[in-house]
Scaffold this active site. Structure first.
Site, PDB file in Angstrom:
ATOM      1  N   TYR A   1      -4.521  26.023 -27.446  1.00 35.79           N
ATOM      2  CA  TYR A   1      -4.669  25.798 -26.015  1.00 35.79           C
ATOM      3  C   TYR A   1      -5.071  24.355 -25.740  1.00 35.79           C
ATOM      4  CZ  TYR A   1      -6.155  26.861 -21.203  1.00 35.79           C
ATOM      5  OH  TYR A   1      -6.296  26.902 -19.838  1.00 35.79           O
TER       6      TYR A   1
ATOM      7  N   SER B   1      -6.053  21.501 -17.626  1.00 37.04           N
ATOM      8  CA  SER B   1      -7.377  22.110 -17.767  1.00 37.04           C
ATOM      9  C   SER B   1      -8.320  21.028 -18.249  1.00 37.04           C
ATOM     10  CB  SER B   1      -7.315  23.244 -18.796  1.00 37.04           C
ATOM     11  OG  SER B   1      -8.606  23.655 -19.202  1.00 37.04           O
TER      12      SER B   1
END
Length: 274
Positions: A161, A148
């Protein structure tokens, strides 16, 4: 008008290849399964929930096999690998797409939540890699790690995350270095905002904060990117297909970014934007 990814699918570019795709029930994973099948690959779709897997595989026919599994569990991953071997005779491509969890600033994250974030985003990829590498080595296969842009820069209050997605890039490079001599390629892809169920939920939360709907929230979240829009899952799937094909044969340890240009923006100059 430009062509969509569906209009530019290379015919049978992945013919004869067998791919395992984790997190394949929805979003990027489901779109990747469809793209791989359209390019001639046999696909094994895996994820924890059986119903979304079968929905994602609908229409793919005998080229698709659904194997529900928790890919943080080594025995479960071996079961997925063995299912690919039994049904399709081998394994050439692994797409480590499973992810999620990891919300909260450090002081708001307890030990259990921290471990959930690492399990979902990092351990899932590591276990998948470790258990499938013997087959990839024997067939000079490749792996795509779906990280990401949170693996390149920090989003607010996403400590677990962000940390796991950064670590996923390190894992990509380590695997590429160690197994390149065996003909195995490992690359990472870092998408920005993509219209997926997970992103939809985040947009709904953003919308509640600003009193706007989901589509307006997507526009707000992407307004400062050069392209000014989120990606569609199919657009990300087309890049994953490239990384899984011989068209990227000289690429390994590479981090590709697909973020609508977000990383090209100089944040301190946003105040000067008309």
């Amino acid at each position: 008008m430009g062509s969509s990814p569906a209009d530019t699918i290379p015919p049978e570019r992945l013919a004869g290849k067998v791919a395992v795709i984790t997190g394949a029930g929805t979003g990027i994973g489901a779109a990747t399964a469809r793209r791989f099948a359209a390019e001639g690959a046999a696909v094994v779709l895996t994820g924890r929930r059986e119903e979304p897997l079968h929905a994602a595989a609908e229409g793919l026919g005998e080229r698709a096999l659904c194997v529900p599994a928790d890919v943080t569990d080594a025995a479960a991953v071996r079961g997925v690998r063995d299912a690919a071997l039994d049904r399709f005779g081998g394994l050439d491509i692994v797409v480590a797409n499973a992810g999620g969890h990891g919300v909260g600033a450090a002081t708001d994250v307890d030990d259990a939540a921290w471990q959930r974030g690492l399990q979902a985003n990092l351990n899932s990829a590591f276990v998948t890699a470790r258990e499938t590498l013997p087959e990839l080595r024997s067939r000079h296969g490749c792996m795509v790690m779906v990280s990401s842009i949170a693996g390149l820069a920090a989003a607010p209050e996403m400590c677990g995350y962000v940390t796991a997605k950064h670590a996923l890039i390190g894992l990509t490079r380590s695997l590429a270095r160690d197994y390149g001599k065996d003909g195995v390629r490992v690359n990472a892809l870092c998408p920005g905002w993509v219209r997926t169920p997970m992103a939809d939920a985040e947009m709904d939360e953003l919308g509640r904060l600003h009193g706007i709907g989901r589509q307006e929230a997507y526009r707000l979240a992407t307004k400062d990117t050069p392209l000014g829009r989120p990606a569609e899952p199919e657009e990300i799937a087309s890049i994953i297909a490239f990384l899984g094909s011989a068209d990227s044969a000289v690429m390994t340890g590479t981090v590709l970014v697909a973020d609508a240009g977000a990383g090209a923006v100089d944040l301190p100059t946003l105040a000067f934007t008309p």
